[in-house]
Design a protein around this motif. Structure first.
Motif, PDB file in Angstrom:
ATOM      1  N   PHE A   1       0.795  -1.072   0.102  1.00  0.00           N
ATOM      2  CA  PHE A   1      -0.167  -0.094   0.072  1.00  0.00           C
ATOM      3  C   PHE A   1       0.832   1.314  -0.038  1.00  0.00           C
ATOM      4  O   PHE A   1       1.858   1.225   0.469  1.00  0.00           O
ATOM      5  CB  PHE A   1      -1.056  -0.029   1.190  1.00  0.00           C
ATOM      6  CG  PHE A   1      -0.669  -0.737   2.228  1.00  0.00           C
ATOM      7  CD1 PHE A   1       0.514  -0.451   2.984  1.00  0.00           C
ATOM      8  CD2 PHE A   1      -1.476  -2.018   2.843  1.00  0.00           C
ATOM      9  CE1 PHE A   1       0.823  -1.268   4.244  1.00  0.00           C
ATOM     10  CE2 PHE A   1      -1.032  -2.653   3.824  1.00  0.00           C
ATOM     11  CZ  PHE A   1       0.033  -2.393   4.570  1.00  0.00           C
TER      12      PHE A   1
ATOM     13  N   MET B   1      -8.066   0.768  -5.296  1.00  0.00           N
ATOM     14  CA  MET B   1      -8.770   0.042  -3.932  1.00  0.00           C
ATOM     15  C   MET B   1      -8.195   0.819  -2.682  1.00  0.00           C
ATOM     16  O   MET B   1      -6.974   0.621  -2.655  1.00  0.00           O
ATOM     17  CB  MET B   1      -8.525  -1.150  -4.270  1.00  0.00           C
ATOM     18  CG  MET B   1      -9.302  -2.104  -3.126  1.00  0.00           C
ATOM     19  SD  MET B   1      -9.526  -3.905  -3.847  1.00  0.00           S
ATOM     20  CE  MET B   1      -8.102  -4.354  -4.344  1.00  0.00           C
ATOM     21  N   SER B   2      -8.868   1.310  -2.041  1.00  0.00           N
ATOM     22  CA  SER B   2      -8.272   2.008  -0.800  1.00  0.00           C
ATOM     23  C   SER B   2      -8.768   1.214   0.687  1.00  0.00           C
ATOM     24  O   SER B   2      -9.539   0.094   0.599  1.00  0.00           O
ATOM     25  CB  SER B   2      -8.866   3.343  -0.508  1.00  0.00           C
ATOM     26  OG  SER B   2      -8.699   4.099  -1.608  1.00  0.00           O
ATOM     27  N   LEU B   3      -7.905   1.382   1.799  1.00  0.00           N
ATOM     28  CA  LEU B   3      -7.988   0.631   2.812  1.00  0.00           C
ATOM     29  C   LEU B   3      -9.182   1.601   3.648  1.00  0.00           C
ATOM     30  O   LEU B   3      -9.161   2.566   3.805  1.00  0.00           O
ATOM     31  CB  LEU B   3      -6.900   0.446   3.789  1.00  0.00           C
ATOM     32  CG  LEU B   3      -5.840  -0.397   3.118  1.00  0.00           C
ATOM     33  CD1 LEU B   3      -4.544  -0.634   3.848  1.00  0.00           C
ATOM     34  CD2 LEU B   3      -6.414  -1.895   2.800  1.00  0.00           C
ATOM     35  N   GLN B   4      -9.999   0.744   4.499  1.00  0.00           N
ATOM     36  CA  GLN B   4     -11.069   1.457   5.241  1.00  0.00           C
ATOM     37  C   GLN B   4     -10.333   1.838   6.532  1.00  0.00           C
ATOM     38  O   GLN B   4     -10.710   2.933   6.841  1.00  0.00           O
ATOM     39  CB  GLN B   4     -12.055   0.341   5.543  1.00  0.00           C
ATOM     40  CG  GLN B   4     -13.374   0.856   6.466  1.00  0.00           C
ATOM     41  CD  GLN B   4     -13.913  -0.316   6.894  1.00  0.00           C
ATOM     42  OE1 GLN B   4     -13.655  -1.134   7.790  1.00  0.00           O
ATOM     43  NE2 GLN B   4     -15.262  -0.693   6.094  1.00  0.00           N
TER      44      GLN B   4
ATOM     45  N   LEU C   1      -4.097   0.474  -2.042  1.00  0.00           N
ATOM     46  CA  LEU C   1      -3.263  -0.524  -2.704  1.00  0.00           C
ATOM     47  C   LEU C   1      -2.577  -0.426  -4.052  1.00  0.00           C
ATOM     48  O   LEU C   1      -3.346   0.432  -4.831  1.00  0.00           O
ATOM     49  CB  LEU C   1      -4.206  -2.072  -2.876  1.00  0.00           C
ATOM     50  CG  LEU C   1      -4.558  -2.403  -1.454  1.00  0.00           C
ATOM     51  CD1 LEU C   1      -5.697  -3.143  -1.577  1.00  0.00           C
ATOM     52  CD2 LEU C   1      -3.363  -2.977  -0.854  1.00  0.00           C
TER      53      LEU C   1
ATOM     54  N   PHE D   1      -2.795  -3.860  -7.748  1.00  0.00           N
ATOM     55  CA  PHE D   1      -4.197  -4.034  -7.258  1.00  0.00           C
ATOM     56  C   PHE D   1      -5.203  -3.103  -7.886  1.00  0.00           C
ATOM     57  O   PHE D   1      -4.681  -1.963  -8.310  1.00  0.00           O
ATOM     58  CB  PHE D   1      -4.394  -3.720  -5.525  1.00  0.00           C
ATOM     59  CG  PHE D   1      -3.603  -4.800  -4.999  1.00  0.00           C
ATOM     60  CD1 PHE D   1      -4.164  -5.990  -4.604  1.00  0.00           C
ATOM     61  CD2 PHE D   1      -2.033  -4.542  -4.790  1.00  0.00           C
ATOM     62  CE1 PHE D   1      -3.197  -6.899  -3.703  1.00  0.00           C
ATOM     63  CE2 PHE D   1      -1.359  -5.421  -3.856  1.00  0.00           C
ATOM     64  CZ  PHE D   1      -2.047  -6.512  -3.640  1.00  0.00           C
TER      65      PHE D   1
ATOM     66  N   ARG E   1      -9.775  -2.459  -8.705  1.00  0.00           N
ATOM     67  CA  ARG E   1     -11.330  -3.050  -8.900  1.00  0.00           C
ATOM     68  C   ARG E   1     -11.965  -2.784  -9.703  1.00  0.00           C
ATOM     69  O   ARG E   1     -11.797  -1.488 -10.281  1.00  0.00           O
ATOM     70  CB  ARG E   1     -11.984  -2.708  -7.229  1.00  0.00           C
ATOM     71  CG  ARG E   1     -12.239  -1.189  -7.107  1.00  0.00           C
ATOM     72  CD  ARG E   1     -12.562  -0.762  -5.892  1.00  0.00           C
ATOM     73  NE  ARG E   1     -13.369  -1.657  -5.048  1.00  0.00           N
ATOM     74  CZ  ARG E   1     -13.577  -1.287  -3.618  1.00  0.00           C
ATOM     75  NH1 ARG E   1     -13.045  -0.488  -3.116  1.00  0.00           N
ATOM     76  NH2 ARG E   1     -14.421  -2.123  -3.134  1.00  0.00           N
TER      77      ARG E   1
ATOM     78  N   PRO F   1     -12.488  -7.151  -6.364  1.00  0.00           N
ATOM     79  CA  PRO F   1     -10.982  -6.665  -6.500  1.00  0.00           C
ATOM     80  C   PRO F   1     -10.471  -7.472  -7.423  1.00  0.00           C
ATOM     81  O   PRO F   1     -10.699  -8.452  -8.045  1.00  0.00           O
ATOM     82  CB  PRO F   1     -10.540  -7.468  -5.055  1.00  0.00           C
ATOM     83  CG  PRO F   1     -11.448  -8.332  -4.538  1.00  0.00           C
ATOM     84  CD  PRO F   1     -12.783  -8.057  -5.076  1.00  0.00           C
TER      85      PRO F   1
ATOM     86  N   GLU G   1      -6.585  -8.348  -8.996  1.00  0.00           N
ATOM     87  CA  GLU G   1      -5.086  -8.431  -8.608  1.00  0.00           C
ATOM     88  C   GLU G   1      -4.128  -9.002  -9.991  1.00  0.00           C
ATOM     89  O   GLU G   1      -4.701 -10.020 -10.487  1.00  0.00           O
ATOM     90  CB  GLU G   1      -4.744  -9.448  -7.487  1.00  0.00           C
ATOM     91  CG  GLU G   1      -5.088  -9.262  -6.065  1.00  0.00           C
ATOM     92  CD  GLU G   1      -4.783 -10.018  -4.888  1.00  0.00           C
ATOM     93  OE1 GLU G   1      -3.906 -10.871  -5.216  1.00  0.00           O
ATOM     94  OE2 GLU G   1      -5.646 -10.392  -4.080  1.00  0.00           O
TER      95      GLU G   1
END
Lengths: 692, 329
Positions: free
Chosen positions: A408, A426-429, A439, A471, A473, A478, A480
């Motif tokens: 990330f 695609m992000s992290l919560q 990511l 990564f 989405r 998602p 990869e």
């Protein structure tokens, strides 16, 4: 979790055990004793109790394990006699469980006529030894019971609880109302939702069920009447409340993991006896006991033959029974079937295999033999993994250092590369922080940061790669992809005998071509591209022979280079699964015995005409004897018009069957020259053509 | 003597016009008849002698000239060699391959799977009930707008989801090792990293016992560390195995005498393991009454630190080339 040796020993027959011996025994039974402080009976053991063993998060429970390990008898004198007064408790308070799924039982006792004094005697010493504040008789008693038998209790000031229409304090176990507020014992006002289970009186929430009591109804110095709560709450309900509010208490820790649903009254009686001893007063008659569900002990069957079949080792039946019984399980054996009744406190024993663990845990893992299974599985090679491994070897073998960087990166770092990611970002919560919130679109991002780090530490000549995932989405979910990120910076090699040459575009495309070649694919093609993060005119898409998009290569655009403190950095990102290896040939021809023929054609053409066009026009329409075409020199300068360049093509002809005649090679050469001349604005040295 | 000097001598002795030997031959006609034969033989012998001598001289002269020419091309062999670019594999790769190889010898295949997983594969199928405290030690990164419930997207906290994926896609017997990158929400410090690497193993077949697990790990430890390593199991809890054990191997570096690597305990804790929980087998579509299995898992990063004495985990992700350019194998 802290345990006092004297307290544990109170449940064991015989002398206080040696702390070092107990440490060894408990550790080998799965309760790792991390340290022992002090000595003798007052020694404190710091024990790691795994989350599946809430029953051992108290002295009585851990003592049960100690008894088995030390082969001592386990003894529990119980609460002892509890003197009750004449007033029936249920004339003073009522209990209603409105959420029977979240609270299986709520037991309460009332004690009147108290004079607040802190606890005395060994209980006082025990609480201090466990670093618990000694406050007042009722509070100390509830803490003592929690650490003694694992039952969390709460003491309300009965006179602060709102009464119902019948004049009795009305305890209700219900969900909080949306937005309902409660100031907890720690002085913090909590805003609750319908998700939270509370204890309420006739008017309002007075405690967070299983987590913490409320301040307005707490015991104070002037309290004379106490209502003691001893309940069993649903682990999930307590966990939702404690997590949501960020509160972790001794009570919630136990409820979340699972308390003994049958211990509520025991807890009340033990606490009441201590309170009356320390603060005087009279225990009202009887227990106000609301039971939504009766806790039935779990019954399991252990097939004795399963023990040996599962462990790979025989344990005599008698030994199995002895261990299970010493742990407090009731066992009846007949015909190889052991019918076991599990104490309600042992929430972890739910299947046959759990009983086998109890046996081997106390037999000791050292007794297990070491054998190898005879399993045969026909080998299977994962082609994607094999490809990744091959690429690592190719790149490391051609002078690149393998790196390992975080998956990330920051939003800002990722943004310029979004267009080449496998999908939308695609992000992290819940990222660790702003630098790690999305990511990565490409492993090159990690290489850029690695380059910065190395340059700042004095190494500017770099050849780096990472094989890893990129990564993104899309609506399907998602995405990869397996990639090889490549970075070159500074000189490729340094030797005193020659001037240093900085890595350029062709070093990058060469590394990419090496990956293709190493994987056994046709050489890649490079098509000029316009990518926001690459320098204009030094950027290309990588295409497989079949025209599949296989990534990109180029020189990092100078604005980005400056952000990373880099000079001209050559970067590439290869989509490994887009490469199409050719089947391994099954008939390899011997090299031709006949000499081939090499010729050069020097073409003057516009710089805007890519080499690939010249190459393809020579190859297409060429004879089968044309083995290869490559460029051997480029020239711009004197005698070459502005905007033009001279490229020398080297053609090799050959046949496996015969020597080539001068005439046919010349004819092929003339035909190739003609095809080149047919391109717009070209001249071929030695051939007639329109002036440029 | 140089080659031209020898050529001059050749002319002087054997030259067609004025060579000394040629001149002698010319006088043959003046020699009395009965002496002619002896004279002729004498001159021929002389000629051969001269030819041989001149050939020797010429050879020596040629050697001499070559040597001079070579001397002009001589180099200082002690100057640094021209570098042929040779890179390095990352220590995480080197050690991972050593671990995989030890299991390959026992017949294990290598498998992998996605790094972005769902709650079900990462937790649910592995016997972690929702809202269970056992999840606490797996501080999880969730994907933003990543759904809810079983389908909630997250970064896998272990490579165990691949166990489930493999069980669902293949029939037993199954025998795999699963290397891969995993994620936990740990602050970055010398011993913690939010990104790290594991190798897990899974074997499922009929009649698999705990003793098989112990034997397999002992075999691995002996191959990986070299020498005869002992294995020590201590009970612990992981939701996906029952019983669960912490695995320590006897320190092969000090033969249990105590050293830096084993923190002077004689034992190195290298992994967690256990018998696959019946609920996990069932989630993988395998009948737990018929089949049993074992699983194990170890941290590659930690093993790199252990066997190479790397003092700080961050070095593995900083990628300083001076660090990478060490002998990892």
């Amino acid at each position: 979790m802290r345990f006092r040796l004297e307290w544990l020993a109170s449940y064991l027959s015989g002398e206080v055990p040696d702390a070092a011996l107990l440490r060894e025994k408990l550790t080998s039974a799965g309760f790792i004793v991390e340290s022992v402080e002090g000595s003798g009976a007052a020694a404190i053991l710091d024990v790691e109790v795994t989350p599946n063993r809430p029953d051992a998060m108290c002295h009585r429970g851990l003592a049960r394990e100690a008894a088995v390990s030390l082969e001592r008898a386990f003894q529990d004198a119980g609460a002892g006699p509890l003197a009750e007064g004449a007033t029936p408790a249920d004339q003073l308070a009522t209990v209603t469980i409105a959420e029977p799924l979240l609270c299986s039982r709520y037991s309460a006792r009332v004690i009147e006529g108290l004079a607040m004094r802190p606890s005395a005697g060994v209980e006082h010493q025990r609480l201090e030894a466990l670093e618990l504040a000694v406050i007042s008789g009722p509070v100390d008693a509830t803490n003592h019971v929690l650490w003694d038998i694992g039952q969390p209790l709460h003491a309300f000031d009965l006179d602060k609880l709102a009464k119902g229409d019948d004049g009795r304090a009305a305890i209700v176990v219900r969900r909080a109302r949306q937005g309902e507020k409660l100031v907890t014992l720690d002085g913090v006002e909590r805003e609750l939702t319908n998700e939270h289970l509370v204890i309420a009186d006739a008017e309002k929430a007075v405690a967070l069920a299983g987590v913490m009591g409320g301040l307005p109804t707490a015991i104070s110095e002037t309290t004379t009447r106490v209502l003691l709560e001893s309940a069993h709450f649903d682990p999930g309900a307590v966990r939702r409340t404690s997590r949501f509010l960020g509160m972790h208490t001794d009570a919630s820790h136990r409820f979340e993991r699972g308390c003994d649903p049958a211990a509520t009254v025991q807890g009340l009686d033990r606490a009441a006896r201590l309170i009356v001893r320390d603060c005087g007063g009279t225990v009202a008659k009887g227990v106000i006991d609301a039971v939504a569900r009766t806790a039935e002990p779990r019954r399991l069957t252990l097939r004795f033959e399963r023990v040996a079949r599962f462990l790979g080792m025989e344990v005599p039946l008698e030994r199995c029974l002895q261990i299970l019984r010493a742990l407090g399980l009731t066992c009846d054996e007949a015909g190889g079937l052991i019918r076991v009744t599990v104490p309600t406190a042992r929430v972890d024993l739910v299947q046959e295999v759990d009983l086998i663990e109890e046996i081997i845990r106390h037999v000791g893992y050292d007794a297990l033999p070491e054998t190898l299974p005879a399993t045969y599985v026909s080998p299977h090679l994962d082609p994607a993994l094999a490809r990744e491994e091959r690429v690592r070897d190719i790149l490391a073998g051609t002078g690149f250092f393998e790196t390992s960087t975080y998956s990330f990166v920051s939003q800002k770092e990722n943004a310029p590369f979004e267009s080449v990611a496998p999908g939308a970002p695609m992000s992290l919560q819940n990222p660790l922080g702003e630098p790690f919130e999305v990511l990565r679109a490409t492993p090159v991002l990690g290489l850029l940061k690695t380059a910065t780090h190395n340059i700042r530490r004095g190494t500017a000549d770099l050849a780096l790669f990472e094989v890893g995932r990129a990564f993104g989405r899309d609506t399907s979910g998602p995405l990869e992809t397996r990639r090889a990120g490549i970075l070159l910076h500074g000189a490729r090699t340094h030797h005193f005998s020659e001037p240093p040459g900085a890595a350029d575009f062709y070093d990058g495309s060469g590394a990419v071509a090496a990956v293709f070649q190493g994987l056994g694919a046709e050489p890649p093609r490079f098509a000029a591209a316009d990518l926001p993060f690459l320098a204009k005119g030094r950027a290309a898409r990588i295409l497989s022979a079949e025209g599949k998009d296989a990534g990109w290569v180029g020189v990092l655009v100078s604005t980005l280079g400056a952000e990373y403190d880099l000079g001209d950095a050559v970067v590439a990102d290869v989509d490994l699964m887009a490469i199409e290896p050719l089947p391994i040939p099954t008939s390899i021809e011997a090299p031709s015995r006949f000499p081939g023929s090499d010729i050069d054609l020097t073409v003057t053409h516009r710089t805007s005409v890519p080499y690939r066009t010249l190459h393809d026009s020579v190859v297409r329409g060429g004879p089968p004897e044309l083995l290869s075409v490559t460029a051997t020199s480029r020239y711009q300068g004197e005698k070459v018009p502005e905007g033009f360049v001279k490229t020398t093509l080297h053609l090799r002809f050959g046949s496996p069957e015969r020597s080539l005649s001068r005439e046919e090679v010349n004819a092929w050469r003339d035909a190739a020259a003609a095809r080149l001349l047919a391109l717009t604005e070209t001249r071929v040295d030695g051939y007639e053509g329109a002036p440029l | 003597m140089s080659v031209p000097d020898v050529q001059a001598l050749h002319v002087r002795w054997l030259g067609k016009k004025q060579g000394l030997v040629t001149a002698l031959l010319a006088r043959l006609k003046d020699v009395p008849k009965d002496e002619k034969a002896a004279f002729g033989a004498g001159v021929n012998a002389l000629k051969r002698e001269v030819e041989e001598r001149l050939a020797e001289l010429e050879l020596a002269a040629r050697r001499n000239d070559d040597a001079a020419a070579e001397a002009r091309k001589a180099v200082d062999v002690t100057l640094p060699p021209r570098p042929v670019p040779v890179g390095r594999l990352h220590p995480l790769t080197v050690v991972r391959r050593r671990i995989e190889d030890a299991f390959r010898r026992l017949g294990y295949d290598v498998a992998d799977g996605p790094e972005v997983e769902t709650d079900w594969y990462n937790f649910g199928a592995l016997n972690f009930p929702p809202d269970h405290p056992a999840r606490d030690s797996f501080d999880t990164f969730f994907i933003k707008d990543g759904g809810t419930g079983d389908d909630k997207l997250l970064l896998r906290t272990h490579t165990s989801p691949v166990q489930i994926r493999t069980m669902l896609s293949r029939k037993p017997p199954i025998r795999i090792v699963i290397p891969g990158r995993v994620f936990r929400k740990d602050e970055i410090d010398p011993r913690h990293s939010p990104v790290f690497h594991q190798v897990e193993g899974l074997l499922v077949d009929e009649g698999i016992t705990f003793a098989h697990l112990k034997g397999t790990l002992a075999s691995f430890a002996s191959t990986f560390f070299g020498g005869r390593a002992e294995v020590r199991l201590a009970p612990t809890f992981f939701p996906f195995v029952e019983p669960g054990v912490d695995v320590a191997v006897s320190c092969v570096f000090c033969k249990k005498a105590g050293c830096r690597i084993c923190s002077h305990s004689g034992w190195i804790e290298i992994m967690g393991a256990g018998m696959v929980h019946p609920n996990v087998l069932a989630a993988g579509g395998i009948d737990p009454e018929r089949y049993s299995g074992f699983a194990f898992g170890m941290g590659i990063d930690r093993i790199v630190m252990l066997v190479h004495g790397v003092p700080d985990l961050r070095l593995l992700f900083e990628n300083d080339v001076r660090f990478l350019d060490r002998r990892w194998a």
